[in-house]
Design a protein around this motif. Sequence first.
Motif, PDB file in Angstrom:
ATOM      1  N   SER A 193       0.935  -1.201  -0.047  1.00  0.00           N
ATOM      2  CA  SER A 193      -0.069  -0.185  -0.025  1.00  0.00           C
ATOM      3  C   SER A 193       0.941   1.238  -0.028  1.00  0.00           C
ATOM      4  O   SER A 193       2.020   1.259   0.353  1.00  0.00           O
ATOM      5  CB  SER A 193      -0.968   0.043   1.346  1.00  0.00           C
ATOM      6  OG  SER A 193      -1.950  -1.109   1.138  1.00  0.00           O
ATOM      7  N   ASP A 194       0.348   2.303  -0.304  1.00  0.00           N
ATOM      8  CA  ASP A 194       0.885   3.655  -0.185  1.00  0.00           C
ATOM      9  C   ASP A 194       1.292   4.283   1.218  1.00  0.00           C
ATOM     10  O   ASP A 194       1.818   4.982   1.456  1.00  0.00           O
ATOM     11  CB  ASP A 194       0.074   4.676  -0.861  1.00  0.00           C
ATOM     12  CG  ASP A 194       0.138   4.177  -2.428  1.00  0.00           C
ATOM     13  OD1 ASP A 194       0.746   4.277  -3.025  1.00  0.00           O
ATOM     14  OD2 ASP A 194      -1.187   4.119  -2.657  1.00  0.00           O
ATOM     15  N   MET A 195       0.099   3.885   2.207  1.00  0.00           N
ATOM     16  CA  MET A 195       0.286   4.280   3.594  1.00  0.00           C
ATOM     17  C   MET A 195      -0.436   3.285   4.294  1.00  0.00           C
ATOM     18  O   MET A 195      -1.225   2.459   4.184  1.00  0.00           O
ATOM     19  CB  MET A 195      -0.449   5.528   3.545  1.00  0.00           C
ATOM     20  CG  MET A 195      -0.373   6.325   4.841  1.00  0.00           C
ATOM     21  SD  MET A 195      -1.182   8.218   4.955  1.00  0.00           S
ATOM     22  CE  MET A 195      -2.640   7.809   4.542  1.00  0.00           C
ATOM     23  N   ILE A 196      -0.034   3.293   5.607  1.00  0.00           N
ATOM     24  CA  ILE A 196      -0.268   2.181   6.688  1.00  0.00           C
ATOM     25  C   ILE A 196      -0.791   2.954   7.782  1.00  0.00           C
ATOM     26  O   ILE A 196      -0.163   3.920   8.292  1.00  0.00           O
ATOM     27  CB  ILE A 196       0.800   0.959   7.217  1.00  0.00           C
ATOM     28  CG1 ILE A 196      -0.144   0.177   8.147  1.00  0.00           C
ATOM     29  CG2 ILE A 196       2.017   1.749   7.651  1.00  0.00           C
ATOM     30  CD1 ILE A 196       0.704  -1.301   8.160  1.00  0.00           C
ATOM     31  N   LEU A 197      -1.862   2.874   8.244  1.00  0.00           N
ATOM     32  CA  LEU A 197      -2.700   3.458   9.611  1.00  0.00           C
ATOM     33  C   LEU A 197      -2.817   2.508  10.571  1.00  0.00           C
ATOM     34  O   LEU A 197      -3.397   1.377  10.189  1.00  0.00           O
ATOM     35  CB  LEU A 197      -3.749   4.318   9.346  1.00  0.00           C
ATOM     36  CG  LEU A 197      -3.608   5.201   7.989  1.00  0.00           C
ATOM     37  CD1 LEU A 197      -4.826   6.158   7.783  1.00  0.00           C
ATOM     38  CD2 LEU A 197      -2.401   6.315   8.541  1.00  0.00           C
ATOM     39  N   PHE A 198      -2.383   2.644  11.903  1.00  0.00           N
ATOM     40  CA  PHE A 198      -2.892   1.810  13.013  1.00  0.00           C
ATOM     41  C   PHE A 198      -3.886   2.431  13.922  1.00  0.00           C
ATOM     42  O   PHE A 198      -3.404   3.476  14.586  1.00  0.00           O
ATOM     43  CB  PHE A 198      -1.187   1.566  13.553  1.00  0.00           C
ATOM     44  CG  PHE A 198      -1.234   0.665  14.821  1.00  0.00           C
ATOM     45  CD1 PHE A 198      -2.447   0.259  15.342  1.00  0.00           C
ATOM     46  CD2 PHE A 198       0.017   0.317  15.428  1.00  0.00           C
ATOM     47  CE1 PHE A 198      -2.355  -0.799  16.396  1.00  0.00           C
ATOM     48  CE2 PHE A 198      -0.046  -0.424  16.645  1.00  0.00           C
ATOM     49  CZ  PHE A 198      -1.184  -1.188  17.011  1.00  0.00           C
ATOM     50  N   THR A 199      -4.904   1.988  14.265  1.00  0.00           N
ATOM     51  CA  THR A 199      -5.866   2.564  14.967  1.00  0.00           C
ATOM     52  C   THR A 199      -6.152   2.335  16.291  1.00  0.00           C
ATOM     53  O   THR A 199      -7.219   2.181  16.846  1.00  0.00           O
ATOM     54  CB  THR A 199      -7.322   2.591  14.057  1.00  0.00           C
ATOM     55  OG1 THR A 199      -7.491   1.293  13.665  1.00  0.00           O
ATOM     56  CG2 THR A 199      -7.087   3.627  13.161  1.00  0.00           C
ATOM     57  N   ASN A 218       8.598  -4.299  13.785  1.00  0.00           N
ATOM     58  CA  ASN A 218       9.420  -3.505  12.981  1.00  0.00           C
ATOM     59  C   ASN A 218      10.017  -3.861  11.605  1.00  0.00           C
ATOM     60  O   ASN A 218      10.272  -3.217  10.691  1.00  0.00           O
ATOM     61  CB  ASN A 218      10.909  -3.125  13.764  1.00  0.00           C
ATOM     62  CG  ASN A 218      10.927  -2.083  14.568  1.00  0.00           C
ATOM     63  OD1 ASN A 218      10.318  -0.946  13.907  1.00  0.00           O
ATOM     64  ND2 ASN A 218      11.582  -2.132  15.793  1.00  0.00           N
ATOM     65  N   LYS A 219       9.275  -5.179  11.140  1.00  0.00           N
ATOM     66  CA  LYS A 219       9.539  -5.700  10.082  1.00  0.00           C
ATOM     67  C   LYS A 219       8.627  -5.226   9.081  1.00  0.00           C
ATOM     68  O   LYS A 219       8.421  -5.372   8.154  1.00  0.00           O
ATOM     69  CB  LYS A 219       9.495  -7.274   9.961  1.00  0.00           C
ATOM     70  CG  LYS A 219      10.600  -7.771  10.785  1.00  0.00           C
ATOM     71  CD  LYS A 219      10.475  -9.614  10.864  1.00  0.00           C
ATOM     72  CE  LYS A 219      11.723  -9.825  11.572  1.00  0.00           C
ATOM     73  NZ  LYS A 219      11.465 -11.580  11.771  1.00  0.00           N
ATOM     74  N   ILE A 220       7.602  -4.497   9.626  1.00  0.00           N
ATOM     75  CA  ILE A 220       6.578  -3.869   8.735  1.00  0.00           C
ATOM     76  C   ILE A 220       7.191  -2.729   7.859  1.00  0.00           C
ATOM     77  O   ILE A 220       7.725  -1.851   8.553  1.00  0.00           O
ATOM     78  CB  ILE A 220       5.362  -2.955   9.607  1.00  0.00           C
ATOM     79  CG1 ILE A 220       4.503  -4.157  10.234  1.00  0.00           C
ATOM     80  CG2 ILE A 220       4.423  -2.263   8.520  1.00  0.00           C
ATOM     81  CD1 ILE A 220       3.463  -3.372  11.162  1.00  0.00           C
ATOM     82  N   LYS A 221       7.165  -2.881   6.654  1.00  0.00           N
ATOM     83  CA  LYS A 221       8.038  -2.093   5.700  1.00  0.00           C
ATOM     84  C   LYS A 221       7.710  -0.447   5.916  1.00  0.00           C
ATOM     85  O   LYS A 221       6.473  -0.392   5.986  1.00  0.00           O
ATOM     86  CB  LYS A 221       8.150  -2.745   4.230  1.00  0.00           C
ATOM     87  CG  LYS A 221       6.762  -2.681   3.807  1.00  0.00           C
ATOM     88  CD  LYS A 221       6.901  -3.040   2.258  1.00  0.00           C
ATOM     89  CE  LYS A 221       5.734  -2.926   1.541  1.00  0.00           C
ATOM     90  NZ  LYS A 221       5.770  -3.570  -0.107  1.00  0.00           N
ATOM     91  N   GLU A 222       8.597   0.055   5.301  1.00  0.00           N
ATOM     92  CA  GLU A 222       8.354   1.737   5.170  1.00  0.00           C
ATOM     93  C   GLU A 222       7.355   1.659   3.886  1.00  0.00           C
ATOM     94  O   GLU A 222       7.373   0.967   2.927  1.00  0.00           O
ATOM     95  CB  GLU A 222       9.712   2.405   4.806  1.00  0.00           C
ATOM     96  CG  GLU A 222      10.612   2.406   6.227  1.00  0.00           C
ATOM     97  CD  GLU A 222      10.021   3.107   7.182  1.00  0.00           C
ATOM     98  OE1 GLU A 222       9.173   3.990   7.008  1.00  0.00           O
ATOM     99  OE2 GLU A 222      10.413   2.767   8.315  1.00  0.00           O
ATOM    100  N   HIS A 223       6.286   2.838   4.123  1.00  0.00           N
ATOM    101  CA  HIS A 223       5.455   2.796   3.166  1.00  0.00           C
ATOM    102  C   HIS A 223       5.682   4.385   2.523  1.00  0.00           C
ATOM    103  O   HIS A 223       6.073   5.276   3.227  1.00  0.00           O
ATOM    104  CB  HIS A 223       3.842   2.874   3.712  1.00  0.00           C
ATOM    105  CG  HIS A 223       3.513   1.505   3.867  1.00  0.00           C
ATOM    106  ND1 HIS A 223       4.010   0.735   4.834  1.00  0.00           N
ATOM    107  CD2 HIS A 223       2.461   0.774   3.573  1.00  0.00           C
ATOM    108  CE1 HIS A 223       3.470  -0.712   4.819  1.00  0.00           C
ATOM    109  NE2 HIS A 223       2.321  -0.387   4.066  1.00  0.00           N
ATOM    110  N   LYS A 224       5.709   4.457   1.222  1.00  0.00           N
ATOM    111  CA  LYS A 224       5.878   5.814   0.727  1.00  0.00           C
ATOM    112  C   LYS A 224       5.420   7.062   1.310  1.00  0.00           C
ATOM    113  O   LYS A 224       6.012   8.012   1.319  1.00  0.00           O
ATOM    114  CB  LYS A 224       5.583   5.760  -0.939  1.00  0.00           C
ATOM    115  CG  LYS A 224       6.005   7.021  -1.656  1.00  0.00           C
ATOM    116  CD  LYS A 224       5.763   6.707  -2.994  1.00  0.00           C
ATOM    117  CE  LYS A 224       6.306   7.908  -4.018  1.00  0.00           C
ATOM    118  NZ  LYS A 224       6.073   7.671  -5.471  1.00  0.00           N
ATOM    119  N   TYR A 225       4.173   7.179   1.791  1.00  0.00           N
ATOM    120  CA  TYR A 225       3.350   8.220   2.446  1.00  0.00           C
ATOM    121  C   TYR A 225       3.150   8.031   3.831  1.00  0.00           C
ATOM    122  O   TYR A 225       2.446   8.597   4.349  1.00  0.00           O
ATOM    123  CB  TYR A 225       2.005   8.202   1.487  1.00  0.00           C
ATOM    124  CG  TYR A 225       2.414   8.988  -0.092  1.00  0.00           C
ATOM    125  CD1 TYR A 225       2.730  10.080  -0.238  1.00  0.00           C
ATOM    126  CD2 TYR A 225       2.452   7.818  -0.921  1.00  0.00           C
ATOM    127  CE1 TYR A 225       2.977  10.323  -1.472  1.00  0.00           C
ATOM    128  CE2 TYR A 225       2.671   8.218  -2.167  1.00  0.00           C
ATOM    129  CZ  TYR A 225       2.913   9.477  -2.555  1.00  0.00           C
ATOM    130  OH  TYR A 225       2.998   9.718  -3.686  1.00  0.00           O
TER     131      TYR A 225
END
Length: 410
Positions: A193-199, A218-225
């Motif tokens: 995805s372009d961005m990840i949100l944690f609610t 921490n293995k959740i990769k960087e998202h561009k946005y």
Amino acid sequence: MVFRVFLLSLFLFIVELYAFQALKTLIKLKWVLTAYQILSAIALVFIVYSFTQFDRSIGQTKQTMFTMGMLLVIYVPKIILCLIMLGEDIFRIGSGSARYFINNENFEFLNSRRKFVSQIGLGLAAIPFASLIYGITVGKYNYKVIKQRIYFPDLPEEFDGFKITQISDVHSGSFDNPEKISYAIDLVNEQDSDMILFTGDIVNTHAKEMYPWIETFNKIKEHKYGKYAVLGNHDYGEYVTWATEADKEANFKAIKSLYGQIGFQLMLNEHTYIEKGKDKLALIGVENWGHNFKKAGDINKAAAGVNQEDFKILMSHDPSHWDYEIKNHEKHFHLTLAGHTHGMQFGIEIPGYFKWSLAQYIYAQWAGLYENLGRYVYVNRGFGFHAYPGRVGIMPEITVIELKKGDNVA
């Protein structure tokens, strides 16, 4: 506390009596009935004892979750069986009363229990028994990726096709299988995805619950946005008794720090702009605001400076916030992402056709997408689990939302 334990014990004892009556109708071997009574008594004593040992200064532990699971696995089926047998008793009493007034002569007031009623009761009781066992052994880690496309006529052109991954309600203190959690993180990364949100709700109560899982998340990769988060009701540490207010505050500070340690920017009643090409959208994050829970969220503070014409995405942990404050707010928040309900971790769901859970009697919006006057809220079913150590019917969820420009078609 003592009175509540007494009422629970009395209720469970009555349920046990009816369950035994059903078994006694079908099984005549004395040793089997005796063994059943002994095992039931041991289970009842263990459950009651475990609840009396609950320490509010510690909160939920693996032991309390085991006890809750055991309580549900044993007594939900027996309660169903009890209701069937109670219904038969009502019929027997009604039938006996009618015969007494009609015949007015000596006869056996209560007919014998009917074998087929007990068979039906045991058959029905077997369904939740098997389901709850499945929920504990398989369901709690049976992750589902749910993809949702939402159309907005005023979505900025550059964001047409923009993908957002949402996770919510991690409850890391409940985890017991590193391999399954690693698998779930891989699923998150596969969505690209372009961005990840944690609610919100990174823990049950204590910051230390997350420490064994920091490396994995921490293995959740960087998202561009970007990677952004907000707090949930459990992140405030308000469900235990603290020795001092300073201890509570130190835990809260440590929990807020956890989000940064796994690479998420925590938003505390604030907003930022996500820019893509020549366009931008406003991302707003509020602290927890729940109709029946902590109200730390301040939407007006968070959105101060956001223009009316801006396209807005709001992160707010509890969907009751959308229901009570957001859906008719003058600033027109286009999309709200929430979690919190877990779908009660128990229900029936046939995607696209039918969904039911006890959660729907508490929350107007409890799982999936809801709309009001062109404003949407999506309620994530949760990544983890809490209290009951399993999931039946309502599975753990990783959401992928695609924003599309066009008419309001869900």
